[in-house]
Design a protein around this motif. Structure first.
Motif, PDB file in Angstrom:
ATOM      1  N   LEU A   1      38.194 -12.568  15.364  1.00 37.16           N
ATOM      2  CA  LEU A   1      38.003 -13.797  14.586  1.00 37.16           C
ATOM      3  C   LEU A   1      38.502 -14.999  15.370  1.00 37.16           C
ATOM      4  CD1 LEU A   1      39.426 -12.614  11.122  1.00 37.16           C
ATOM      5  CD2 LEU A   1      37.141 -12.304  12.032  1.00 37.16           C
ATOM      6  N   ASP A   2      37.783 -16.124  15.237  1.00 39.17           N
ATOM      7  CA  ASP A   2      38.264 -17.340  15.897  1.00 39.17           C
ATOM      8  C   ASP A   2      39.254 -18.066  14.973  1.00 39.17           C
ATOM      9  OD1 ASP A   2      35.261 -19.390  15.358  1.00 39.17           O
ATOM     10  OD2 ASP A   2      36.844 -18.732  13.970  1.00 39.17           O
ATOM     11  N   ALA A   3      39.672 -19.246  15.405  1.00 40.03           N
ATOM     12  CA  ALA A   3      40.710 -19.966  14.659  1.00 40.03           C
ATOM     13  C   ALA A   3      40.230 -20.357  13.260  1.00 40.03           C
ATOM     14  CB  ALA A   3      41.141 -21.205  15.434  1.00 40.03           C
ATOM     15  N   ASP A   4      38.908 -20.472  13.093  1.00 40.63           N
ATOM     16  CA  ASP A   4      38.357 -20.796  11.779  1.00 40.63           C
ATOM     17  C   ASP A   4      38.021 -19.542  10.971  1.00 40.63           C
ATOM     18  OD1 ASP A   4      36.605 -23.461  13.404  1.00 40.63           O
ATOM     19  OD2 ASP A   4      38.445 -23.573  12.192  1.00 40.63           O
ATOM     20  N   ARG A   5      38.505 -18.432  11.434  1.00 36.36           N
ATOM     21  CA  ARG A   5      38.303 -17.138  10.776  1.00 36.36           C
ATOM     22  C   ARG A   5      36.828 -16.740  10.701  1.00 36.36           C
ATOM     23  NH1 ARG A   5      42.010 -16.608   5.496  1.00 36.36           N
ATOM     24  NH2 ARG A   5      41.887 -18.835   5.264  1.00 36.36           N
ATOM     25  N   ARG A   6      36.048 -17.216  11.660  1.00 35.78           N
ATOM     26  CA  ARG A   6      34.677 -16.717  11.777  1.00 35.78           C
ATOM     27  C   ARG A   6      34.665 -15.511  12.709  1.00 35.78           C
ATOM     28  NH1 ARG A   6      31.917 -22.330  13.074  1.00 35.78           N
ATOM     29  NH2 ARG A   6      33.330 -21.903  14.814  1.00 35.78           N
ATOM     30  N   VAL A   7      33.763 -14.571  12.397  1.00 31.30           N
ATOM     31  CA  VAL A   7      33.650 -13.380  13.223  1.00 31.30           C
ATOM     32  C   VAL A   7      32.916 -13.750  14.508  1.00 31.30           C
ATOM     33  CG1 VAL A   7      32.689 -11.059  13.388  1.00 31.30           C
ATOM     34  CG2 VAL A   7      33.609 -11.879  11.197  1.00 31.30           C
ATOM     35  N   VAL A   8      33.560 -13.539  15.643  1.00 27.11           N
ATOM     36  CA  VAL A   8      32.926 -13.832  16.935  1.00 27.11           C
ATOM     37  C   VAL A   8      32.688 -12.584  17.766  1.00 27.11           C
ATOM     38  CG1 VAL A   8      33.768 -16.205  17.039  1.00 27.11           C
ATOM     39  CG2 VAL A   8      35.177 -14.347  17.966  1.00 27.11           C
ATOM     40  N   GLY A   9      33.171 -11.477  17.279  1.00 27.66           N
ATOM     41  CA  GLY A   9      32.930 -10.219  18.000  1.00 27.66           C
ATOM     42  C   GLY A   9      33.069  -9.062  17.028  1.00 27.66           C
ATOM     43  N   TRP A  10      32.279  -8.036  17.255  1.00 26.21           N
ATOM     44  CA  TRP A  10      32.248  -6.926  16.287  1.00 26.21           C
ATOM     45  C   TRP A  10      32.079  -5.628  17.050  1.00 26.21           C
ATOM     46  CZ3 TRP A  10      32.934  -6.747  11.121  1.00 26.21           C
ATOM     47  CH2 TRP A  10      32.491  -5.623  10.426  1.00 26.21           C
ATOM     48  N   HIS A  11      32.920  -4.661  16.769  1.00 25.30           N
ATOM     49  CA  HIS A  11      32.862  -3.379  17.461  1.00 25.30           C
ATOM     50  C   HIS A  11      32.879  -2.263  16.431  1.00 25.30           C
ATOM     51  CE1 HIS A  11      34.080   0.008  20.007  1.00 25.30           C
ATOM     52  NE2 HIS A  11      33.704  -0.710  21.038  1.00 25.30           N
ATOM     53  N   HIS A  12      31.928  -1.377  16.543  1.00 25.58           N
ATOM     54  CA  HIS A  12      31.832  -0.283  15.579  1.00 25.58           C
ATOM     55  C   HIS A  12      31.556   0.998  16.339  1.00 25.58           C
ATOM     56  CE1 HIS A  12      29.786   1.322  11.633  1.00 25.58           C
ATOM     57  NE2 HIS A  12      30.688   2.144  12.108  1.00 25.58           N
ATOM     58  N   LYS A  13      32.476   1.908  16.259  1.00 25.70           N
ATOM     59  CA  LYS A  13      32.300   3.203  16.920  1.00 25.70           C
ATOM     60  C   LYS A  13      32.355   4.277  15.840  1.00 25.70           C
ATOM     61  CE  LYS A  13      33.820   5.463  21.139  1.00 25.70           C
ATOM     62  NZ  LYS A  13      34.824   5.457  22.223  1.00 25.70           N
ATOM     63  N   LEU A  14      31.398   5.176  15.879  1.00 22.81           N
ATOM     64  CA  LEU A  14      31.387   6.176  14.818  1.00 22.81           C
ATOM     65  C   LEU A  14      31.089   7.564  15.353  1.00 22.81           C
ATOM     66  CD1 LEU A  14      28.178   7.029  13.722  1.00 22.81           C
ATOM     67  CD2 LEU A  14      28.202   4.568  13.532  1.00 22.81           C
ATOM     68  N   ALA A  15      31.658   8.530  14.696  1.00 26.43           N
ATOM     69  CA  ALA A  15      31.368   9.937  14.939  1.00 26.43           C
ATOM     70  C   ALA A  15      31.037  10.537  13.582  1.00 26.43           C
ATOM     71  CB  ALA A  15      32.562  10.644  15.570  1.00 26.43           C
ATOM     72  N   SER A  16      29.812  11.026  13.449  1.00 28.62           N
ATOM     73  CA  SER A  16      29.320  11.361  12.116  1.00 28.62           C
ATOM     74  C   SER A  16      28.481  12.616  12.154  1.00 28.62           C
ATOM     75  CB  SER A  16      28.475  10.196  11.592  1.00 28.62           C
ATOM     76  OG  SER A  16      27.814  10.532  10.398  1.00 28.62           O
ATOM     77  N   ALA A  17      28.495  13.350  11.053  1.00 27.52           N
ATOM     78  CA  ALA A  17      27.479  14.383  10.873  1.00 27.52           C
ATOM     79  C   ALA A  17      26.129  13.692  10.883  1.00 27.52           C
ATOM     80  CB  ALA A  17      27.696  15.130   9.562  1.00 27.52           C
ATOM     81  N   SER A  18      25.172  14.350  11.452  1.00 34.63           N
ATOM     82  CA  SER A  18      23.856  13.738  11.573  1.00 34.63           C
ATOM     83  C   SER A  18      23.012  14.091  10.367  1.00 34.63           C
ATOM     84  CB  SER A  18      23.178  14.236  12.843  1.00 34.63           C
ATOM     85  OG  SER A  18      21.810  13.894  12.825  1.00 34.63           O
ATOM     86  N   ASN A  19      22.215  13.141   9.911  1.00 32.70           N
ATOM     87  CA  ASN A  19      21.325  13.487   8.798  1.00 32.70           C
ATOM     88  C   ASN A  19      20.055  14.176   9.272  1.00 32.70           C
ATOM     89  OD1 ASN A  19      19.840  11.439   9.865  1.00 32.70           O
ATOM     90  ND2 ASN A  19      19.719  10.216   7.989  1.00 32.70           N
ATOM     91  N   THR A  20      20.048  14.544  10.571  1.00 28.36           N
ATOM     92  CA  THR A  20      18.930  15.361  11.027  1.00 28.36           C
ATOM     93  C   THR A  20      19.327  16.819  11.135  1.00 28.36           C
ATOM     94  OG1 THR A  20      19.489  15.039  13.351  1.00 28.36           O
ATOM     95  CG2 THR A  20      17.962  13.452  12.361  1.00 28.36           C
ATOM     96  N   THR A  21      20.490  17.166  10.565  1.00 28.13           N
ATOM     97  CA  THR A  21      20.903  18.569  10.662  1.00 28.13           C
ATOM     98  C   THR A  21      19.948  19.481   9.917  1.00 28.13           C
ATOM     99  OG1 THR A  21      22.355  18.216   8.775  1.00 28.13           O
ATOM    100  CG2 THR A  21      23.361  18.127  10.948  1.00 28.13           C
TER     101      THR A  21
END
Lengths: 519, 162
Positions: free
Chosen positions: A465-485
């Protein structure tokens, strides 16, 4: 068979007169894979979409299954709007599955008939309105003929009447006979401007409200067996281990329970093969009524093999996810420079989320009624993908798809559970094995213990977040069961960011996104 | 689960009509209603009395019929959703349910209505807490409109009583 009809500018309405003087209108879809005008051919319609009775009552068919999402009200509203019907005079009928298997590829007669991905309303938006507009044009042409003017231009329609500017009027019902005799339109009628909508955009009550509050609405589990020779109720005891099977079965006590007709073993899917039918090996108890079937099931003595996945556990799954999250993973989306955004951030927010396996748990548990003859079949069930049933029945019985009749009941909720037709597969297998028409029912216990669960997984997220609390970067890492199982021959290791990602996350340094499929 | 050795005849009433039934006394009322009598308005949702889709009235009180054994119904008067109105005349709760457009899939609604009728008999002017005490489950999300319909029905019943 997944070709949606292409509604060309040359939409047609086919009109016939039924006994009693009712006007029966079918949409005729021009279909085909070619984009060359004239290369498409219209398919004949054998079902009904609109019936206009001489007394001006109107029945409209709904092609999509009603699972509580309201399509049985919304879709007919689209037709009624363009047709200028008096909505209070409209009743809605659920249309059965209708596919022309003679066409190549097989083609929907009424258009797509699934209920999934929130697509029914948008899928119907163009063709339903066009159908209503074309039907209206036919009735106006009929009125113009009656009034000898031949000129439809000054005529208006409202509330199921055609109106002449001089005050004369004719009801749609009165025009039925004449409309049925007219040649088909040679061009699509114009659609209303949205500003002229009188019905669309107004709140309307669900069309089955009275039936629901009086207990008359019929769901799959309510399918009556009375009068169907040899019909029975079936419940299954399913193997509690994925890809496990039966080691030993003692059904002697079960067969002694009054009302129990038969006990049958149902094979489960081949481990590793695509899941095309039922999801577990099982013992079926076939009985006169539900209570007898449940008591019979309770009296079964079964030993199960634990199968190839016996070592799996929640703790083991969590450990797998943790290990995968520590790896680089597969980058799905990488835009901008997250590292820089993070370095320059005024604040960093981090959180990890664990998502459990979630059962769909529709209020009405999975169920299906199946009746088999040597050369045809009848399936009555709450369904979200009725289009898949004919091939399923054919694969299990050899009955050709064009001989499989599929009727969709109201569904007590869907939520994606009924996108697979595994309950139908079970009912077919039990009907085949027992030689009886079968209404197969899942108990709530069954429903929670066996499902195509929404995938479990771990999500590690951080935002800069920047000084105005706006999102300036986003990181999402996931490990999930696949719905193609459920379909392991599909590529299990891809993941994607949906195109509907909210635009508040652009244009900023986008995250890396990692995904690893976990079998 | 042993069957009772000599099943006695259970005489009871359903929606005002006399019925006679013989069988396993442990069989829940729900299945007799749905399969022996063809009254499918009362629904199966869980079979363990947790969801309320099977709610009927026995001797004027709401009961989860999936857990009510037939052996306990000697001389009882049962009312199901089908017997709530009279002919084409709807009960005020049913009418309020239509007027507020409560139903989505509709599967739980008969049980909800029976529970609501029972509440209003006991508490004609229910508080929000009273309404919340109805424990019937709905998977589609009609809870807000259920509350509105109950409030509407309560005011209409009170108005008619004057």
């Amino acid at each position: 068979m997944n070709v949606a009809p292409t509604v060309t500018r040359r939409g047609f309405v086919q009109a016939t007169l039924a006994a009693g003087g009712a006007l029966v209108l079918h949409p005729v879809h021009a279909q085909g894979a070619s984009t060359t005008p004239g290369a498409v051919r219209p398919t004949a319609q054998l079902g009904t979409m609109i019936v206009i009775h001489p007394d001006n009552r109107v029945e409209i068919g709904c092609r999509a299954p009603e699972i509580g999402q309201g399509v049985k009200t919304a879709l007919p509203m689209m037709v009624a709007e363009e047709l200028d019907l008096r909505w209070a005079d409209v009743t809605v009928k659920q249309l059965p599955l209708a596919v022309d298997f003679g066409a190549s590829p097989p083609a929907w007669r009424f258009g797509p008939q699934g209920a999934g991905g929130s697509t029914s309303v948008s899928d119907a938006w163009d063709d339903h309105r066009q159908f209503g507009a074309d039907a209206r044009a036919l009735l106006v042409a009929a009125a113009a003929q009656v009034w000898d003017s031949g000129d439809a231009a000054p005529l208006r329609t409202a509330q199921s009447w055609v109106l002449h500017p001089d005050g004369r009027r004719l009801s749609y019902g009165e025009l039925a006979r004449r409309a049925a005799a007219l040649p088909p339109l040679d061009k699509a009628a114009p659609l209303k401007d949205a500003r002229d909508f009188r019905l669309i955009g107004t709140p309307q009550r669900v069309t089955d409200a009275r039936d629901i509050v009086t207990g008359r609405a019929r769901y799959g589990l309510d399918t009556p067996l009375a009068g169907i020779e040899a019909a029975a109720v079936a419940v299954l005891l399913r193997c509690p281990y994925v890809d496990g099977g039966i080691v030993s079965l003692d059904d002697s006590a079960a067969r002694q329970v009054p009302g129990v007709y038969d006990v049958r073993v149902i094979a489960g899917p081949e481990p590793g093969a695509p899941l095309g039918a039922n999801l577990a090996s099982a013992v079926a108890v076939v009985a006169r009524d539900t209570w007898s079937a449940l008591r019979g099931r309770a009296a079964l003595k079964v030993r199960w093999s634990t199968g190839p996945h016996a070592g799996e556990s929640s703790a083991g799954f969590d450990e797998q996810c943790r290990r995968l999250l520590a790896e680089p993973g597969q980058v799905v989306l990488d835009q901008g420079d997250f590292a820089a955004a993070r370095a320059g951030a005024a604040r960093l927010v981090q959180a990890s989320y664990q998502v459990p396996f979630a059962a769909h748990a529709p209020m009405e548990p999975p169920n299906a009624f199946v009746q088999l003859w040597p050369d045809r079949a009848l399936v009555i069930a709450p369904l979200q993908q009725p289009g898949g049933v004919p091939r399923l029945v054919m694969n299990l019985t050899g009955i050709t798809r064009d001989k499989v009749e599929v009727r969709m009941t109201r569904a007590g909720g869907g939520f994606g559970r009924r996108l697979t037709n595994d309950a139908v597969a079970e009912a077919v297998l039990v009907a085949k094995a027992s030689g009886r028409p079968v209404k197969l029912m899942w108990t709530r216990d069954d429903d929670l213990q066996h499902d195509f669960y929404r995938p479990a997984g771990w999500h590690a997220m951080s935002a800069a977040l920047d000084a105005d609390r706006r999102v300036v970067g986003w990181h999402h890492k996931l490990a999930s069961a696949s719905n193609t199982t459920a379909g392991p021959t599909r590529r299990p290791k891809t993941c994607g960011v949906p195109s509907s990602t909210p635009t508040i996350f652009r244009p900023i340094a986008w995250p890396t996104c990692a995904s690893s499929g976990v079998p | 689960m042993a069957q009772t050795p000599t099943p006695k005849t259970i005489r009871f009433k359903v929606n005002g009509e006399a019925q006679r039934w013989q069988g396993d006394g442990e069989q829940p009322l729900l299945w007799v209603l749905r399969e022996s009598l063809g009254l499918t308005g009362s629904k199966y949702g869980c079979g363990v009395g947790q969801c309320g889709a099977c709610t009927v009235h026995v001797d004027g009180r709401a009961v989860r019929s999936c857990l009510r054994p037939m052996a306990t119904l000697q001389g009882a008067a049962v009312t199901t959703i089908e017997g709530l109105g009279s002919g084409e005349q709807l009960h005020p709760v049913q009418q309020a349910w239509i007027d507020e457009d409560v139903a989505q899939c509709g599967y739980c609604q008969a049980g909800q209505i029976m529970a609501a009728v029972d509440l209003l008999r006991r508490k004609p002017r229910p508080s929000q807490a009273d309404i919340h005490s109805i424990g019937n489950l709905c998977r589609c999300g009609t809870q807000v409109r259920i509350r509105k319909a109950i409030v509407l029905a309560a005011s209409r019943i009170a108005g008619a009583a004057k």
